[in-house]
Design a protein around this motif. Structure first.
Motif, PDB file in Angstrom:
ATOM      1  N   ASP A  50       4.266   9.985  -3.285  1.00 26.44           N
ATOM      2  CA  ASP A  50       3.290   8.888  -2.417  1.00 26.44           C
ATOM      3  C   ASP A  50       3.305   8.926  -1.093  1.00 26.44           C
ATOM      4  N   TYR A  51       2.242   9.972  -0.996  1.00 28.45           N
ATOM      5  CA  TYR A  51       2.539  10.724   0.621  1.00 28.45           C
ATOM      6  C   TYR A  51       1.463   9.616   1.277  1.00 28.45           C
ATOM      7  N   ASP A  52       0.057   8.907   0.143  1.00 27.54           N
ATOM      8  CA  ASP A  52      -1.289   8.608   0.588  1.00 27.54           C
ATOM      9  C   ASP A  52      -0.521   7.126   1.900  1.00 27.54           C
ATOM     10  N   PRO A  53      -1.515   6.636   2.471  1.00 25.04           N
ATOM     11  CA  PRO A  53      -1.442   5.637   3.650  1.00 25.04           C
ATOM     12  C   PRO A  53      -1.348   4.925   2.466  1.00 25.04           C
ATOM     13  N   ASP A  54      -2.423   4.570   1.899  1.00 23.04           N
ATOM     14  CA  ASP A  54      -2.149   3.312   0.498  1.00 23.04           C
ATOM     15  C   ASP A  54      -1.364   3.511  -0.157  1.00 23.04           C
ATOM     16  N   GLU A  55      -0.535   4.302  -0.966  1.00 23.14           N
ATOM     17  CA  GLU A  55       1.270   4.345  -1.636  1.00 23.14           C
ATOM     18  C   GLU A  55       1.424   3.852  -0.758  1.00 23.14           C
ATOM     19  N   VAL A  56       1.749   4.471   0.411  1.00 23.02           N
ATOM     20  CA  VAL A  56       2.496   3.560   1.439  1.00 23.02           C
ATOM     21  C   VAL A  56       3.217   2.447   1.681  1.00 23.02           C
ATOM     22  N   LYS A  57       2.183   1.698   2.200  1.00 28.52           N
ATOM     23  CA  LYS A  57       1.477   0.516   2.363  1.00 28.52           C
ATOM     24  C   LYS A  57       1.844  -0.328   0.681  1.00 28.52           C
TER      25      LYS A  57
END
Ligand SMILES: Nc1nc2c(ncn2[C@@H]2O[C@H](COP(=O)(O)OP(=O)(O)O)[C@@H](O)[C@H]2O)c(=O)[nH]1
Ligand SMILES: [Mg+2]
Length: 685
Positions: A50-57
């Motif tokens: 889950d590295y994508d900024p949307d995933e982290v958020k």
């Protein structure tokens, strides 16, 4: 960079209801296989997947992620997927390029809606699978209850190959039902099987041996003759049974505690098929055919994902089925019928890209900046073209209108929309001519919110999402006649145009017609097109609520002119004004679009669905029970189902689906007409 033969690859998709622990399991797998040196956490936004900024958020997976690692002599291409149903497109793509699946269940929650769904996808795709009962460390974790649920819902072919020892804060390890040994503690040490588990161990061992024996005549003879099967026979038999789908092995552990993960990897290695064991379907003369994967045959690779990166540009993910693809080469896109230049090839591991000279059959890779290729295409050799059967994605059905936040955003909106919909085959953009809105269609609300975030982050375009406007229309219900004389005397020469119109209602769907029957040149011929123009302009703006007027015939039957003062513009004004007068006299009404909706739900929810439809002014037209699902067909006003994706999801916990299409226009009931007129007035002022 080692090269792997077909036998030494496993493409494995992780599937589950959201939150069962796929991403955490993938992290533990990578860590144990030595592919990463730091054990990241979803909750801290540090997982590899889950590295994508949307995933982290959001702390959820949104994209499929490739997570390769090596286990023993084999490359395992693990593919983590989102569990959230809005992102089913990613799941479908990942499933398609995998030979096996791990279905993750939470030991405390058991089977959830998402587990049923992914089980269904595996059934459809005939995909060999393992079940991993995760979170054994959690309070309320109950392996045996979960297994019971699994066996009653998914069938008795689901069989534990391990049993847990202890649970919650006392989860110690597992009993292996093949070796009949238990392994406890961390790192695991061989131990006696706890006597408290004896009954269950014997019960499930017996079931397992029986199921394995049934795969082979020789084994079943041995088994019925009362002989013990050797560990080797059990393993070989279990592999066969898993590959053919007659057994689904159940394993257990805790991703967070990193318990049971090595056995899961062993099971992937031992029981799930290699690319060699699964044929690929191609389209040949519009019929489907199967070809065998092979590294020696000419190239055939399927593009299963495209991502847009503002810096790198387009990144194309592909799975090679036959042959190999080389960096800095040229390939043929059989679907588009064009050549494609291949630059540097990459292997992906989460967000990391490792450049490689070649990617061979069985493996998965990526390449940047392809010109004509999109998701679903086949890359091959021009002299040996093949078309791999494309991936079936679900139809986008939930639409929201996209409004740019500023003028600058407006200028870049079109391009951003087309880029994000290229990334996600379950997104589609359509411009609604009647309302002038750009509508972004997808699977659900969260997906569209993520798309809006992406447009801002990746392309710097700020947008608002709103429920789409309903393209209401107006029409008349009785014939009417109207006269308008446009006459002005200002300074020099004046203005003069005079027309008499007759308005007649037409049947639904007829549109607008204009006719003329002027006698004796009372309106000279050269002014008639101007009258027509005035009429057509005026019907765009109805007298009730400024909606376009339809299903009406206008006839110009008389008028008069002035030899000096008359002009085209005067007759245009007269035509428009006469029409408006006529509309007001012809008892105008509002029309609304009616849709045909087809809702598929579990039968026991039929009552709730019908009850809800009744509050939505629907006319139920039929029910077609098929097994334990029911297909309900109804006609319902578009205005009532603009957010049906959300309503249905909450009524069915995601077990329902539907399709909707425009049918026809119908009169809006009077009390609703009043409301719409009032709202339009408020909007305009
Ligand atoms: N107690 C416990 N929590 C876990 C375990 N595996 C995952 N979780 C937690 O469950 C939540 C969802 O996990 P995640 O891996 O994102 O699930 P996914 O949606 O299936 O990818 C996170 O808060 C994880 O920390 C486990 O084995 N034990
Ligand atoms: Mg996840």
């Amino acid at each position: 960079m080692p090269q792997y033969g077909l036998e030494n690859i496993r493409n494995v998709v992780l599937l589950s209801h959201a939150g069962a622990g796929k991403t955490s399991t993938s992290e533990a797998i990578l860590f144990n296989a030595g592919a990463i040196s730091r054990f990241g956490k979803v909750d801290e936004g540090t997982s590899t997947s889950d590295y994508d900024p949307d995933e982290v958020k959001r702390k959820i997976s949104i994209n499929l992620t490739l997570l390769p690692c090596q286990w023993r002599d084999t490359k395992v291409n693990l593919i983590d997927t989102p569990g959230y149903s809005d992102f089913v497109g990613e799941v479908k793509a990942a499933l398609r390029v995998s030979e096996g699946a791990i279905i993750v269940l939470c030991a405390a929650s058991g089977i959830e809606v998402g587990s049923e769904q992914v089980w269904g996808y595996c059934q459809e795709a005939n995909l060999p699978r393992l079940i991993f009962v995760n979170k054994m460390d959690r309070e309320n974790a109950d392996f045996f209850r979960t297994v019971e649920e699994v066996r009653s819902e998914f069938g008795s072919k689901c069989l534990p190959v391990q049993l847990p020892v202890g649970a919650h804060d006392n989860f110690q390890g597992v009993v292996d039902l093949l070796t009949m040994k238990s392994y406890l503690g961390s790192p695991p040490k061989e131990a006696e099987i706890p006597s408290s588990l004896e009954t269950q161990v014997n019960f499930f061992r017996e079931k397992l041996v029986e199921a394995v024996a049934e795969t082979d005549d020789r084994l079943i003879e041995k088994y019925l003759g009362g002989e013990e099967l050797s560990l080797k026979e059990l393993k070989t038999g279990l592999r066969q049974a898993t590959v053919s789908g007659s057994v689904v092995p159940i394993l257990t552990g805790s991703a967070l505690q990193n318990t049971g993960i090595n056995w899961l990897l062993d099971a992937v290695y031992d029981y799930l098929p290699s690319p060699k064991e699964r044929d690929v379907a191609i389209v040949s003369d519009s019929a489907e055919q199967k070809i065998e994967p092979s590294q020696d045959a000419p190239l055939a690779a399927l593009v299963f994902k495209t991502s847009a990166d503002p810096y790198v540009g387009k990144l194309t993910y592909f799975r090679v089925y036959t042959g190999a693809i080389d960096s800095n080469s040229q390939v043929w896109n059989a679907i588009r019928g064009g050549a494609e230049r291949i630059g540097q090839l990459f292997l992906l591991k989460g967000k990391n890209q490792e450049p490689v000279p070649q990617i061979r059959a069985g493996d998965i890779g990526a390449v940047a900046k392809l010109g004509l290729t999109s998701t679903g295409d086949t890359l091959c050799r021009q002299d040996k073209p093949v078309k791999i059967v494309p991936i079936q994605f679900p139809e986008p059905i939930f639409g929201e209108a996209v409004y740019p936040k500023t003028k600058a955003d407006l200028d870049k909106l079109g391009e951003a929309l087309s880029k994000i919909s290229e990334e996600d085959p379950t997104l589609r953009v359509r411009r609604e001519a009647d309302t002038g809105e750009s509508i972004l269609y997808g699977i659900g609300e969260t997906q569209l919110e993520v798309a809006a975030d992406k447009m801002l982050r990746k392309f710097g375009v700020g947008v608002k999402l709103e429920t789409p406007k309903v393209p209401y229309k107006e029409t008349i219900t009785i014939p009417a006649k109207a006269e308008y004389k446009h006459r002005k005397q200002t300074g020099g020469h004046g203005q003069y145009g005079h027309v008499l119109l007759e308005l007649v209602p037409l049947p639904r769907g007829s549109g607008v017609e204009f006719a003329q029957k002027v006698v004796g040149g009372s309106v000279p011929k050269n002014y008639i097109p101007a009258v027509e123009k005035g009429v057509y302009e005026a019907v765009q703006d109805g007298v009730l609520a400024h909606y376009p007027v339809v299903d009406l015939k206008t006839k110009l039957y008389d008028g008069s002119y002035h030899p000096v003062d008359s002009s085209e513009i005067c007759f245009k004004i007269a035509g428009a004004q006469a029409l408006k007068k006529g509309l007001s006299q012809a008892q105008p009404i509002l029309l609304e679009p009616i849709t045909n909706i087809r809702i598929t739900v579990p039968s026991d929810l039929t009552g709730d669905i019908i009850g809800d439809l009744n509050t939505k002014r629907a006319r139920v037209q039929g029910m077609n029970p098929e097994g334990d699902i029911n297909i309900i067909e109804a006609q319902v006003p578009l205005a009532e189902v603009l957010r049906y994706a959300i309503d249905l999801k909450s009524m069915t916990q995601g077990r329902g689906s539907y399709t909707v299409e425009f049918s026809h226009y119908e009169e809006v009931p009077p009390h609703i007409t009043q409301k719409i007129i009032a709202e339009r007035q408020a909007e305009k002022t």
